[in-house]
Design a protein around this motif. Structure first.
Motif, PDB file in Angstrom:
ATOM      1  N   VAL A 180      -4.127   1.829 -11.844  1.00 45.00           N
ATOM      2  CA  VAL A 180      -3.556   3.155 -12.083  1.00 45.00           C
ATOM      3  C   VAL A 180      -4.614   4.055 -12.707  1.00 45.00           C
ATOM      4  CG1 VAL A 180      -1.189   2.285 -12.353  1.00 45.00           C
ATOM      5  CG2 VAL A 180      -2.639   2.545 -14.372  1.00 45.00           C
ATOM      6  N   ASP A 181      -4.403   5.367 -12.604  1.00 45.33           N
ATOM      7  CA  ASP A 181      -5.307   6.323 -13.241  1.00 45.33           C
ATOM      8  C   ASP A 181      -4.766   6.691 -14.621  1.00 45.33           C
ATOM      9  OD1 ASP A 181      -3.242   8.151 -12.790  1.00 45.33           O
ATOM     10  OD2 ASP A 181      -4.294   9.200 -11.180  1.00 45.33           O
ATOM     11  N   ALA A 182      -5.408   7.655 -15.274  1.00 40.61           N
ATOM     12  CA  ALA A 182      -5.013   8.056 -16.625  1.00 40.61           C
ATOM     13  C   ALA A 182      -3.593   8.612 -16.686  1.00 40.61           C
ATOM     14  CB  ALA A 182      -6.008   9.067 -17.174  1.00 40.61           C
ATOM     15  N   ALA A 183      -3.096   9.114 -15.554  1.00 40.68           N
ATOM     16  CA  ALA A 183      -1.731   9.666 -15.500  1.00 40.68           C
ATOM     17  C   ALA A 183      -0.708   8.596 -15.077  1.00 40.68           C
ATOM     18  CB  ALA A 183      -1.690  10.849 -14.535  1.00 40.68           C
ATOM     19  N   ASN A 184      -1.147   7.320 -14.996  1.00 44.39           N
ATOM     20  CA  ASN A 184      -0.295   6.197 -14.620  1.00 44.39           C
ATOM     21  C   ASN A 184       0.143   6.255 -13.158  1.00 44.39           C
ATOM     22  OD1 ASN A 184       0.684   3.685 -15.550  1.00 44.39           O
ATOM     23  ND2 ASN A 184       2.765   4.506 -15.628  1.00 44.39           N
ATOM     24  N   VAL A 185      -0.659   6.885 -12.312  1.00 47.28           N
ATOM     25  CA  VAL A 185      -0.393   6.946 -10.873  1.00 47.28           C
ATOM     26  C   VAL A 185      -1.173   5.815 -10.206  1.00 47.28           C
ATOM     27  CG1 VAL A 185      -0.680   8.331  -8.783  1.00 47.28           C
ATOM     28  CG2 VAL A 185       0.015   9.425 -10.914  1.00 47.28           C
ATOM     29  N   ILE A 186      -0.520   5.091  -9.324  1.00 53.55           N
ATOM     30  CA  ILE A 186      -1.152   3.957  -8.634  1.00 53.55           C
ATOM     31  C   ILE A 186      -2.251   4.460  -7.718  1.00 53.55           C
ATOM     32  CG2 ILE A 186      -0.757   2.039  -7.047  1.00 53.55           C
ATOM     33  CD1 ILE A 186       2.153   1.950  -8.122  1.00 53.55           C
ATOM     34  N   THR A 187      -3.451   3.911  -7.908  1.00 49.83           N
ATOM     35  CA  THR A 187      -4.607   4.299  -7.097  1.00 49.83           C
ATOM     36  C   THR A 187      -5.026   3.214  -6.113  1.00 49.83           C
ATOM     37  OG1 THR A 187      -6.148   3.507  -8.789  1.00 49.83           O
ATOM     38  CG2 THR A 187      -5.515   5.836  -8.881  1.00 49.83           C
ATOM     39  N   ASN A 188      -4.633   1.970  -6.393  1.00 53.45           N
ATOM     40  CA  ASN A 188      -5.017   0.875  -5.523  1.00 53.45           C
ATOM     41  C   ASN A 188      -4.138  -0.339  -5.831  1.00 53.45           C
ATOM     42  OD1 ASN A 188      -6.578  -0.464  -3.547  1.00 53.45           O
ATOM     43  ND2 ASN A 188      -7.930  -1.341  -5.106  1.00 53.45           N
ATOM     44  N   ARG A 243       0.809  -1.225   0.000  1.00 53.43           N
ATOM     45  CA  ARG A 243       0.000   0.000   0.000  1.00 53.43           C
ATOM     46  C   ARG A 243       0.841   1.274   0.000  1.00 53.43           C
ATOM     47  NH1 ARG A 243      -4.639  -1.658  -1.121  1.00 53.43           N
ATOM     48  NH2 ARG A 243      -5.666  -3.241   0.105  1.00 53.43           N
ATOM     49  N   GLY A 244       2.078   1.196   0.414  1.00 56.19           N
ATOM     50  CA  GLY A 244       2.957   2.356   0.422  1.00 56.19           C
ATOM     51  C   GLY A 244       3.275   2.878  -0.975  1.00 56.19           C
ATOM     52  N   HIS A 245       2.943   2.111  -2.003  1.00 50.80           N
ATOM     53  CA  HIS A 245       3.207   2.521  -3.377  1.00 50.80           C
ATOM     54  C   HIS A 245       2.037   3.290  -3.992  1.00 50.80           C
ATOM     55  CE1 HIS A 245       6.970   0.332  -3.477  1.00 50.80           C
ATOM     56  NE2 HIS A 245       6.341  -0.640  -2.823  1.00 50.80           N
ATOM     57  N   VAL A 246       0.893   3.306  -3.308  1.00 54.39           N
ATOM     58  CA  VAL A 246      -0.256   4.078  -3.795  1.00 54.39           C
ATOM     59  C   VAL A 246       0.134   5.556  -3.825  1.00 54.39           C
ATOM     60  CG1 VAL A 246      -2.633   4.789  -3.296  1.00 54.39           C
ATOM     61  CG2 VAL A 246      -1.967   2.393  -3.007  1.00 54.39           C
ATOM     62  N   GLY A 247      -0.166   6.206  -4.937  1.00 52.55           N
ATOM     63  CA  GLY A 247       0.179   7.613  -5.107  1.00 52.55           C
ATOM     64  C   GLY A 247       1.457   7.823  -5.904  1.00 52.55           C
ATOM     65  N   LYS A 248       2.207   6.742  -6.150  1.00 54.78           N
ATOM     66  CA  LYS A 248       3.436   6.831  -6.936  1.00 54.78           C
ATOM     67  C   LYS A 248       3.135   6.539  -8.409  1.00 54.78           C
ATOM     68  CE  LYS A 248       6.444   5.211  -3.199  1.00 54.78           C
ATOM     69  NZ  LYS A 248       7.399   4.166  -2.789  1.00 54.78           N
ATOM     70  N   VAL A 249       3.994   7.027  -9.291  1.00 55.58           N
ATOM     71  CA  VAL A 249       3.880   6.700 -10.713  1.00 55.58           C
ATOM     72  C   VAL A 249       4.280   5.243 -10.897  1.00 55.58           C
ATOM     73  CG1 VAL A 249       4.732   7.222 -13.027  1.00 55.58           C
ATOM     74  CG2 VAL A 249       4.323   9.080 -11.407  1.00 55.58           C
ATOM     75  N   ALA A 250       3.525   4.510 -11.705  1.00 59.30           N
ATOM     76  CA  ALA A 250       3.752   3.079 -11.902  1.00 59.30           C
ATOM     77  C   ALA A 250       4.843   2.823 -12.931  1.00 59.30           C
ATOM     78  CB  ALA A 250       2.456   2.395 -12.316  1.00 59.30           C
ATOM     79  N   THR A 251       6.074   3.109 -12.559  1.00 63.01           N
ATOM     80  CA  THR A 251       7.219   2.782 -13.414  1.00 63.01           C
ATOM     81  C   THR A 251       7.512   1.293 -13.269  1.00 63.01           C
ATOM     82  OG1 THR A 251       8.825   3.185 -11.659  1.00 63.01           O
ATOM     83  CG2 THR A 251       8.220   5.078 -13.057  1.00 63.01           C
ATOM     84  N   GLU A 252       8.378   0.770 -14.103  1.00 59.20           N
ATOM     85  CA  GLU A 252       8.751  -0.640 -14.000  1.00 59.20           C
ATOM     86  C   GLU A 252       9.351  -0.932 -12.629  1.00 59.20           C
ATOM     87  OE1 GLU A 252      11.734  -3.790 -16.211  1.00 59.20           O
ATOM     88  OE2 GLU A 252      10.965  -2.092 -17.357  1.00 59.20           O
ATOM     89  N   ALA A 253      10.178  -0.028 -12.143  1.00 63.14           N
ATOM     90  CA  ALA A 253      10.825  -0.223 -10.836  1.00 63.14           C
ATOM     91  C   ALA A 253       9.806  -0.181  -9.698  1.00 63.14           C
ATOM     92  CB  ALA A 253      11.897   0.845 -10.621  1.00 63.14           C
ATOM     93  N   THR A 254       8.841   0.732  -9.780  1.00 60.75           N
ATOM     94  CA  THR A 254       7.824   0.845  -8.724  1.00 60.75           C
ATOM     95  C   THR A 254       6.930  -0.387  -8.698  1.00 60.75           C
ATOM     96  OG1 THR A 254       7.829   3.242  -8.960  1.00 60.75           O
ATOM     97  CG2 THR A 254       5.973   2.289  -7.792  1.00 60.75           C
ATOM     98  N   VAL A 255       6.524  -0.851  -9.872  1.00 61.77           N
ATOM     99  CA  VAL A 255       5.674  -2.048  -9.957  1.00 61.77           C
ATOM    100  C   VAL A 255       6.421  -3.256  -9.405  1.00 61.77           C
ATOM    101  CG1 VAL A 255       4.567  -3.653 -11.574  1.00 61.77           C
ATOM    102  CG2 VAL A 255       4.254  -1.180 -11.850  1.00 61.77           C
ATOM    103  N   ASP A 256       7.689  -3.403  -9.741  1.00 61.79           N
ATOM    104  CA  ASP A 256       8.462  -4.532  -9.236  1.00 61.79           C
ATOM    105  C   ASP A 256       8.657  -4.432  -7.724  1.00 61.79           C
ATOM    106  OD1 ASP A 256       9.803  -7.023  -9.849  1.00 61.79           O
ATOM    107  OD2 ASP A 256      11.667  -5.983  -9.319  1.00 61.79           O
ATOM    108  N   ALA A 257       8.869  -3.223  -7.218  1.00 57.39           N
ATOM    109  CA  ALA A 257       9.014  -3.043  -5.766  1.00 57.39           C
ATOM    110  C   ALA A 257       7.709  -3.392  -5.054  1.00 57.39           C
ATOM    111  CB  ALA A 257       9.434  -1.608  -5.456  1.00 57.39           C
TER     112      ALA A 257
END
Length: 99
Positions: free
Chosen positions: A87-95, A41-55
């Motif tokens: 993710v939303d339209a801006a590729n930000v993690i929402t859930n 859940r700590g990744h919610v609000g971050k841009v879903a880059t490859e590194a963020t998704v893998d983390a």
């Protein structure tokens, strides 16, 4: 007469095959059939880059992760070891959720 329709039946069956299961990324991350979305859940609000998704996948202890965009068609099968990242339209993690 039946032999005449056999090739048509085989072609129809071939069209119904399922695509191969996606393979998890190769890394030293733990791979299991468990998933703990709360741990990611700590990744919610971050841009879903490859590194963020893998983390997020690693934090959840999931085997694989998939990013789901608004309006995207997705398969509905439940997989215990998969982390779904909305993710939303801006590729930000929402859930984040398992399955």
């Amino acid at each position: 007469m039946l032999n005449r329709f056999l090739p048509l039946g085989l072609v129809a069956l071939a069209a119904c095959t399922t695509p191969p299961t996606p393979q998890p990324p190769v890394s030293g991350a733990p791979i299991s059939d468990q998933c703990n979305a709360n741990a990611a859940r700590g990744h919610v609000g971050k841009v879903a880059t490859e590194a963020t998704v893998d983390a997020a996948r690693r934090d959840a202890g999931a085997r694989i992760a998939r990013t789901l965009k608004p309006g995207q068609m997705v398969t509905m099968e439940y997989m215990e070891g998969r982390l779904n990242i909305d993710v939303d339209a801006a590729n930000v993690i929402t859930n984040v959720r398992c399955g």
